[in-house]
Write a protein that holds these residues in place. Structure first.
Motif, PDB file in Angstrom:
ATOM      1  N   VAL A  96       0.855  -1.182   0.000  1.00 54.78           N
ATOM      2  CA  VAL A  96       0.000   0.000   0.000  1.00 54.78           C
ATOM      3  C   VAL A  96       0.896   1.239   0.000  1.00 54.78           C
ATOM      4  O   VAL A  96       1.741   1.398   0.880  1.00 54.78           O
ATOM      5  CB  VAL A  96      -0.910   0.020   1.243  1.00 54.78           C
ATOM      6  CG1 VAL A  96      -1.761   1.272   1.270  1.00 54.78           C
ATOM      7  CG2 VAL A  96      -1.770  -1.216   1.285  1.00 54.78           C
ATOM      8  N   PRO A  97       0.723   2.096  -1.003  1.00 56.11           N
ATOM      9  CA  PRO A  97       1.578   3.297  -1.036  1.00 56.11           C
ATOM     10  C   PRO A  97       1.076   4.337  -0.036  1.00 56.11           C
ATOM     11  O   PRO A  97      -0.010   4.869  -0.178  1.00 56.11           O
ATOM     12  CB  PRO A  97       1.417   3.798  -2.475  1.00 56.11           C
ATOM     13  CG  PRO A  97       0.078   3.290  -2.900  1.00 56.11           C
ATOM     14  CD  PRO A  97      -0.154   2.007  -2.154  1.00 56.11           C
ATOM     15  N   TYR A  98       1.867   4.580   0.974  1.00 61.08           N
ATOM     16  CA  TYR A  98       1.521   5.600   1.957  1.00 61.08           C
ATOM     17  C   TYR A  98       2.246   6.890   1.610  1.00 61.08           C
ATOM     18  O   TYR A  98       3.388   6.869   1.185  1.00 61.08           O
ATOM     19  CB  TYR A  98       1.942   5.162   3.366  1.00 61.08           C
ATOM     20  CG  TYR A  98       1.118   4.038   3.913  1.00 61.08           C
ATOM     21  CD1 TYR A  98      -0.187   4.251   4.314  1.00 61.08           C
ATOM     22  CD2 TYR A  98       1.643   2.763   4.029  1.00 61.08           C
ATOM     23  CE1 TYR A  98      -0.953   3.224   4.814  1.00 61.08           C
ATOM     24  CE2 TYR A  98       0.886   1.725   4.535  1.00 61.08           C
ATOM     25  CZ  TYR A  98      -0.408   1.966   4.937  1.00 61.08           C
ATOM     26  OH  TYR A  98      -1.163   0.941   5.429  1.00 61.08           O
ATOM     27  N   THR A  99       1.538   7.985   1.805  1.00 62.15           N
ATOM     28  CA  THR A  99       2.194   9.266   1.585  1.00 62.15           C
ATOM     29  C   THR A  99       3.007   9.592   2.820  1.00 62.15           C
ATOM     30  O   THR A  99       2.518   9.499   3.941  1.00 62.15           O
ATOM     31  CB  THR A  99       1.151  10.375   1.346  1.00 62.15           C
ATOM     32  OG1 THR A  99       0.255  10.402   2.456  1.00 62.15           O
ATOM     33  CG2 THR A  99       0.366  10.126   0.075  1.00 62.15           C
ATOM     34  N   GLN A 100       4.215   9.934   2.609  1.00 65.38           N
ATOM     35  CA  GLN A 100       5.105  10.232   3.721  1.00 65.38           C
ATOM     36  C   GLN A 100       5.284  11.740   3.835  1.00 65.38           C
ATOM     37  O   GLN A 100       6.372  12.258   3.709  1.00 65.38           O
ATOM     38  CB  GLN A 100       6.465   9.544   3.503  1.00 65.38           C
ATOM     39  CG  GLN A 100       6.399   8.048   3.495  1.00 65.38           C
ATOM     40  CD  GLN A 100       5.970   7.483   4.838  1.00 65.38           C
ATOM     41  OE1 GLN A 100       6.262   8.037   5.883  1.00 65.38           O
ATOM     42  NE2 GLN A 100       5.256   6.375   4.801  1.00 65.38           N
ATOM     43  N   SER A 101       4.196  12.444   4.050  1.00 67.57           N
ATOM     44  CA  SER A 101       4.288  13.891   4.174  1.00 67.57           C
ATOM     45  C   SER A 101       4.556  14.255   5.635  1.00 67.57           C
ATOM     46  O   SER A 101       4.166  13.545   6.552  1.00 67.57           O
ATOM     47  CB  SER A 101       2.995  14.551   3.700  1.00 67.57           C
ATOM     48  OG  SER A 101       1.908  14.072   4.451  1.00 67.57           O
ATOM     49  N   LYS A 102       5.191  15.382   5.805  1.00 68.17           N
ATOM     50  CA  LYS A 102       5.565  15.819   7.143  1.00 68.17           C
ATOM     51  C   LYS A 102       4.367  16.475   7.817  1.00 68.17           C
ATOM     52  O   LYS A 102       3.670  17.295   7.222  1.00 68.17           O
ATOM     53  CB  LYS A 102       6.727  16.805   7.051  1.00 68.17           C
ATOM     54  CG  LYS A 102       7.262  17.223   8.386  1.00 68.17           C
ATOM     55  CD  LYS A 102       8.409  18.182   8.240  1.00 68.17           C
ATOM     56  CE  LYS A 102       8.891  18.586   9.624  1.00 68.17           C
ATOM     57  NZ  LYS A 102       9.793  19.712   9.572  1.00 68.17           N
ATOM     58  N   ILE A 103       4.138  16.097   9.064  1.00 64.86           N
ATOM     59  CA  ILE A 103       3.072  16.709   9.854  1.00 64.86           C
ATOM     60  C   ILE A 103       3.752  17.483  10.979  1.00 64.86           C
ATOM     61  O   ILE A 103       4.406  16.899  11.839  1.00 64.86           O
ATOM     62  CB  ILE A 103       2.124  15.640  10.430  1.00 64.86           C
ATOM     63  CG1 ILE A 103       1.509  14.807   9.317  1.00 64.86           C
ATOM     64  CG2 ILE A 103       1.034  16.293  11.257  1.00 64.86           C
ATOM     65  CD1 ILE A 103       0.672  13.654   9.816  1.00 64.86           C
ATOM     66  N   ASN A 104       3.610  18.787  10.955  1.00 68.33           N
ATOM     67  CA  ASN A 104       4.270  19.619  11.963  1.00 68.33           C
ATOM     68  C   ASN A 104       3.615  19.505  13.330  1.00 68.33           C
ATOM     69  O   ASN A 104       4.282  19.545  14.352  1.00 68.33           O
ATOM     70  CB  ASN A 104       4.299  21.083  11.516  1.00 68.33           C
ATOM     71  CG  ASN A 104       5.190  21.271  10.306  1.00 68.33           C
ATOM     72  OD1 ASN A 104       6.208  20.599  10.180  1.00 68.33           O
ATOM     73  ND2 ASN A 104       4.809  22.162   9.422  1.00 68.33           N
ATOM     74  N   HIS A 105       2.313  19.416  13.363  1.00 68.22           N
ATOM     75  CA  HIS A 105       1.572  19.322  14.619  1.00 68.22           C
ATOM     76  C   HIS A 105       0.860  17.972  14.634  1.00 68.22           C
ATOM     77  O   HIS A 105      -0.311  17.874  14.276  1.00 68.22           O
ATOM     78  CB  HIS A 105       0.562  20.470  14.737  1.00 68.22           C
ATOM     79  CG  HIS A 105       1.200  21.817  14.675  1.00 68.22           C
ATOM     80  ND1 HIS A 105       1.454  22.460  13.495  1.00 68.22           N
ATOM     81  CD2 HIS A 105       1.640  22.634  15.672  1.00 68.22           C
ATOM     82  CE1 HIS A 105       2.021  23.621  13.752  1.00 68.22           C
ATOM     83  NE2 HIS A 105       2.151  23.755  15.065  1.00 68.22           N
ATOM     84  N   ARG A 106       1.567  16.947  15.055  1.00 69.35           N
ATOM     85  CA  ARG A 106       1.049  15.581  14.990  1.00 69.35           C
ATOM     86  C   ARG A 106      -0.228  15.381  15.804  1.00 69.35           C
ATOM     87  O   ARG A 106      -1.085  14.593  15.440  1.00 69.35           O
ATOM     88  CB  ARG A 106       2.098  14.583  15.457  1.00 69.35           C
ATOM     89  CG  ARG A 106       3.171  14.354  14.454  1.00 69.35           C
ATOM     90  CD  ARG A 106       4.046  13.195  14.918  1.00 69.35           C
ATOM     91  NE  ARG A 106       4.912  12.750  13.872  1.00 69.35           N
ATOM     92  CZ  ARG A 106       4.584  11.897  12.929  1.00 69.35           C
ATOM     93  NH1 ARG A 106       3.395  11.383  12.903  1.00 69.35           N
ATOM     94  NH2 ARG A 106       5.442  11.541  12.012  1.00 69.35           N
ATOM     95  N   HIS A 107      -0.350  16.067  16.906  1.00 69.56           N
ATOM     96  CA  HIS A 107      -1.517  15.856  17.765  1.00 69.56           C
ATOM     97  C   HIS A 107      -2.805  16.348  17.107  1.00 69.56           C
ATOM     98  O   HIS A 107      -3.883  15.939  17.506  1.00 69.56           O
ATOM     99  CB  HIS A 107      -1.317  16.507  19.141  1.00 69.56           C
ATOM    100  CG  HIS A 107      -0.862  17.913  19.075  1.00 69.56           C
ATOM    101  ND1 HIS A 107       0.455  18.255  18.873  1.00 69.56           N
ATOM    102  CD2 HIS A 107      -1.537  19.077  19.174  1.00 69.56           C
ATOM    103  CE1 HIS A 107       0.566  19.567  18.850  1.00 69.56           C
ATOM    104  NE2 HIS A 107      -0.624  20.091  19.034  1.00 69.56           N
ATOM    105  N   TYR A 108      -2.700  17.209  16.102  1.00 71.93           N
ATOM    106  CA  TYR A 108      -3.888  17.650  15.377  1.00 71.93           C
ATOM    107  C   TYR A 108      -4.211  16.709  14.224  1.00 71.93           C
ATOM    108  O   TYR A 108      -5.361  16.571  13.839  1.00 71.93           O
ATOM    109  CB  TYR A 108      -3.708  19.074  14.837  1.00 71.93           C
ATOM    110  CG  TYR A 108      -3.558  20.118  15.906  1.00 71.93           C
ATOM    111  CD1 TYR A 108      -4.431  20.163  16.979  1.00 71.93           C
ATOM    112  CD2 TYR A 108      -2.555  21.059  15.830  1.00 71.93           C
ATOM    113  CE1 TYR A 108      -4.293  21.121  17.962  1.00 71.93           C
ATOM    114  CE2 TYR A 108      -2.412  22.027  16.807  1.00 71.93           C
ATOM    115  CZ  TYR A 108      -3.284  22.055  17.871  1.00 71.93           C
ATOM    116  OH  TYR A 108      -3.152  23.006  18.844  1.00 71.93           O
TER     117      TYR A 108
END
Length: 195
Positions: A96-108
């Motif tokens: 499964v191709p997952y997008t590996q984008s950066k999340i700055n505020h992970r809790h949101y």
């Protein structure tokens, strides 16, 4: 002397049992093709007796697949429909191709960040103000999930401005977010002591 199952050959499909496996092994030893076909039909009827849901027309191929698997694909009979091949059993699912984008505020979370970016692109007005207020309240709820001590609205407004790249700015003096409290966890029933 007793023969324990731990010392016997491992069953391929243990749900059918050892006796049915013996029937399949016997069918593999038959020389005459007509006898093998008749024996296979008897085995199929026995399998359908054990599992009546396999009698359904949409499940009939499964029984023949199980027969082929139990015989280790050595039973040479006239299968009524295409049967599964040995190499098809060991196939691995596609990655499964997952997008590996950066999340700055992970809790949101990524979805909330995308929603904030969409709200930042909306035209100024009452609809945008309502959406922004809903997003800010949701951010406060999500922040409380990580920080149960409490959350200052100013922190939410700062995060909202950072995620929207300065497009959404709320004034802490005029905008007030909902107050949320932690819901106490229900206590289990206490058992009464017997006297």
């Amino acid at each position: 002397m007793l023969t324990y199952n731990t010392r016997r050959k491992q069953l391929v499909l243990p749900e059918y049992g050892r006796n049915l496996q013996r029937m399949v092994d016997y069918a593999c030893t038959l020389e005459n093709r007509d006898e093998r076909n008749a024996c296979a039909r008897t085995i199929i009827r026995t399998m359908e007796t054990l599992f009546p849901e396999l009698k359904q027309p949409e499940n009939s191929h499964k029984v023949w697949d199980h027969l082929a698997i139990m015989s280790d694909f050595k039973l040479d009979i006239d299968y009524p429909e295409g049967v599964v091949k040995a190499e098809e059993l060991d196939t691995k699912p596609q990655e499964v191709p997952y997008t590996q984008s950066k999340i700055n505020h992970r809790h949101y979370g990524k979805i909330l960040e995308e929603m904030i970016e969409k709200a930042a692109g909306m035209a100024p007005g009452e609809a945008r103000d309502e959406v922004v207020l809903l997003l800010a309240n949701q951010m406060k709820k999500m922040m409380l999930a990580v920080n149960s001590d409490g959350v200052d609205d100013r922190r939410i407004f700062a995060d909202l401005a950072a995620i929207s790249h300065g497009e959404i700015r709320l004034d802490p003096e005029t905008t007030h977010l909902n107050e949320y409290r932690e819901i106490p966890q229900p206590q289990g029933k206490k058992k009464k002591k017997r006297k």
